[in-house]
Write an enzyme that holds these catalytic residues in place. Structure first.
Site, short mmCIF file in Angstrom:
data_model
loop_
_atom_site.label_atom_id
_atom_site.label_comp_id
_atom_site.label_asym_id
_atom_site.label_seq_id
_atom_site.Cartn_x
_atom_site.Cartn_y
_atom_site.Cartn_z
N CYS A 1 -3.91 3.23 -4.91
CA CYS A 1 -3.25 4.00 -3.65
C CYS A 1 -2.31 4.79 -4.17
CB CYS A 1 -3.02 3.05 -2.65
SG CYS A 1 -1.87 1.35 -3.15
N HIS B 1 0.88 -1.36 -0.18
CA HIS B 1 0.02 -0.14 -0.20
C HIS B 1 0.93 1.25 0.07
CE1 HIS B 1 -3.20 2.65 0.63
NE2 HIS B 1 -2.82 2.96 1.95
N ASP C 1 -3.31 9.24 3.55
CA ASP C 1 -3.63 7.86 3.25
C ASP C 1 -5.21 7.60 2.87
OD1 ASP C 1 -3.88 4.96 3.27
OD2 ASP C 1 -2.91 4.74 5.10
#
Length: 571
Positions: free
Chosen positions: A512, A426, A449
């Site tokens: 991401c 990630h 995030d």
């Protein structure tokens, strides 16, 4: 009176209904059912996971399949309880991946047995064996104790059943009504039909699935792979947009080469502009804030068309060019790195490092804010964690060696420091904000995030230790002329703020990296030359539309293809 009436009704003469069965049924014999393997397989139903743009499990290589499994399990462990569906979609996805892994193992074992026996016709396993294998494989996927990962639908069975029908036409005697219904394919046409429950094979009742209105198509129009081979499904088709999607998904042509029945294949897709809806707060010139409870349509988002990847390109390019850089921030990108820009793929370090340099040298080359920023690459944070956690006796010497990462730069003279973070498959972003001399509130660390997956407190702690180590090193020398308040500099280890902000969240599990890059770009566009704590309000859940970040995939693809073309002309 009621009793007398009941007796009279019983005395009514009952006549027999005569049916001419010969006339009703006819004399024609019911033909024996044949199952014939064909070249073209009907499109599959939507995936159980509910992710329309998900990567087809059949298209994954073995190592990619393992990576997807690892990522999905990590997502389920960290986010399962936080999601609205309690991780049901993720568990279903894990079940699909586990079943595909078991199917490949079974297929490989069957081929080995056939090679030993010299057989040409594959032996069909019993249906109970197939489902018991799949359910056993799904039990260990999530570790949550729920039944979501144990689910195996009849669509999955049909996919396995059709794989073994590669011989010529031959009569097949169906065992029971369930298999007969499956063999005729009538289940495909009944989009709202509940899956049949078979308790002894660990089936469960699945939710009704509506038929997918549109399929997905690769946005690479008539593109070729890095070797020059033309990709399948090359031309753009025409179709209607899915109302729930921010993209215009283009329907595939009849030339579908998918060889799996039972669930939707994430086919190649194309992105075009589509109207979006969201709730928002609008601020008028009189500073009156109006909250709109109802959704309002927004203007269509313009999305680029992906350009074609031509043949004969160089294997590698370097960015920026020698006239734009002194070579210290040079990034190498190869043709094989472009694969991560395919739909449903995770961005890799070469592409992320390239776009960071592209933003720095091209997009904001004349921007004062960007000129006073320092951008670390994707490998820096791992070295940072190693440096701050080093326990050896030569700790000071180890940190001096670590300082080579920013040799020639005084970090505390910068306005912003960007640190990409890659952990647990990630991506997220840290921004260190350095105040000016008039601001005595201290330094500020922001963590962005798009899934909330990375441990924020641990990241804050590591970055704080890094800043304190650098402060200790610089304080050994004579006083520096820094654009920081003397009060803040004297007590800097205790003057570092942790900013907890909420940011737009991605709608899938593979964008991401795109969100990390869009965070950088949007922040530079809107941030002042020096950020204060009051400026943090610019970062919020509605900071931008998630589709804007996802659209970077095509933008970066087009930029890189153009640079490869120019590199070919230079060569």
């Amino acid at each position: 009176m009621k009793r007398q009436r009941a007796i009279e009704l019983d005395r009514v003469k009952k006549t027999m209904l005569n049916i001419d069965w010969d006339d009703a049924l006819g004399d024609e014999e019911v033909p024996e059912l044949e199952i014939i393997a064909t070249d073209k397989i009907p499109p599959r139903e939507p995936t159980l996971s509910g992710y329309e743009p998900a990567v087809s499990v059949r298209s994954l290589r073995d190592n990619e399949l393992d990576d997807h499994l690892k990522r999905q399990r990590s997502l389920l462990t960290r986010l399962g309880d936080k999601l609205a569906d309690k991780g049901e979609k993720i568990r279903n996805r894990i079940g699909e991946l586990e079943y595909e892994k078991q199917r490949r193992m079974f297929q490989q074992r069957t081929k080995m047995q056939d090679a030993d026996n010299g057989c040409q016709i594959l032996e069909k396993p019993k249906s109970s064996d197939v489902f018991m294998r799949a359910s056993t494989a799904s039990k260990d996927t999530s570790g949550q104790g729920t039944s979501g990962s144990k689910d195996v639908s009849r669509s999955t069975f049909a996919a396995h059943f059709s794989d073994n029908l590669k011989m010529g036409p031959q009569p097949v005697k169906l065992v029971n009504d369930k298999l007969q219904d499956l063999g005729r394919g009538s289940w495909i046409s009944k989009a709202n039909r509940d899956s049949i429950i078979e308790k002894n094979n660990v089936w469960r009742s699945l939710p009704r699935l509506s038929k997918c209105k549109v399929s997905l198509k690769n946005f690479y129009s008539e593109s070729k792979d890095p070797k020059g081979d033309r990709r399948p499904n090359e031309a753009y088709g025409k179709g209607k947009p899915n109302e729930s999607s921010p993209y215009l998904l283009v329907d595939d042509d009849d030339g579908d080469d998918d060889k799996v029945i039972g669930y939707e294949t994430p086919r190649h897709w194309s992105l075009k502009a589509s109207p979006l809806q969201s709730s928002s707060c609008r601020k008028k010139s009189d500073d009156k804030v109006i909250n709109l409870d109802e959704d309002e349509p927004l203007s269509p988002m313009v999305v680029e068309e992906a350009c074609e990847l031509p043949e004969g390109l160089p294997e590698d390019i370097y960015y920026p060019s020698s006239d734009q850089s002194d070579g210290r921030d040079l990034v190498q990108v190869s043709l094989k790195d472009l694969k991560c820009l395919s739909p449903g793929e995770y961005l890799t370090s070469p592409v992320i490092n390239f776009y960071i340099r592209y933003v720095q040298h091209h997009v904001f080359s004349a921007d004062k804010t960007a000129a006073n920023c320092h951008f670390f690459n994707t490998f820096f944070y791992k070295k940072l964690t190693e440096a701050v956690s080093y326990k050896g006796n030569d700790r000071d010497a180890y940190f001096v060696k670590f300082r080579r990462w920013w040799k020639g730069f005084d970090l505390f003279c910068k306005s912003y420091i960007f640190i990409p973070i890659h952990e647990d498959l990630h991506w997220s972003l840290v921004i260190i904000c350095i105040p000016d001399k008039e601001d005595e509130s201290g330094l500020t660390i922001i963590h962005l995030d798009s899934l909330g997956l990375h441990p924020r407190n641990l990241i804050f702690n590591n970055v704080k230790r890094f800043l304190r180590e650098e402060w200790n090193y610089l304080n050994q020398d004579a006083p520096l002329d820094l654009p920081i308040s003397a009060k803040v500099w004297r007590d800097l280890p205790n003057m570092i703020n942790e900013a907890e902000v909420q940011v737009p969240q991605q709608k899938n599990d593979f964008d991401c990296g795109l969100f990390l890059l869009f965070f950088i770009r949007r922040f530079i566009e809107e941030a002042p030359q020096r950020l204060t704590l009051q400026d943090l309000k610019m970062i919020h859940k509605k900071w931008f539309k998630p589709e804007e970040a996802s659209a970077l995939r095509i933008k970066i693809w087009n930029i890189l293809v153009d640079l490869f073309r120019k590199g070919n002309q230079t060569d």
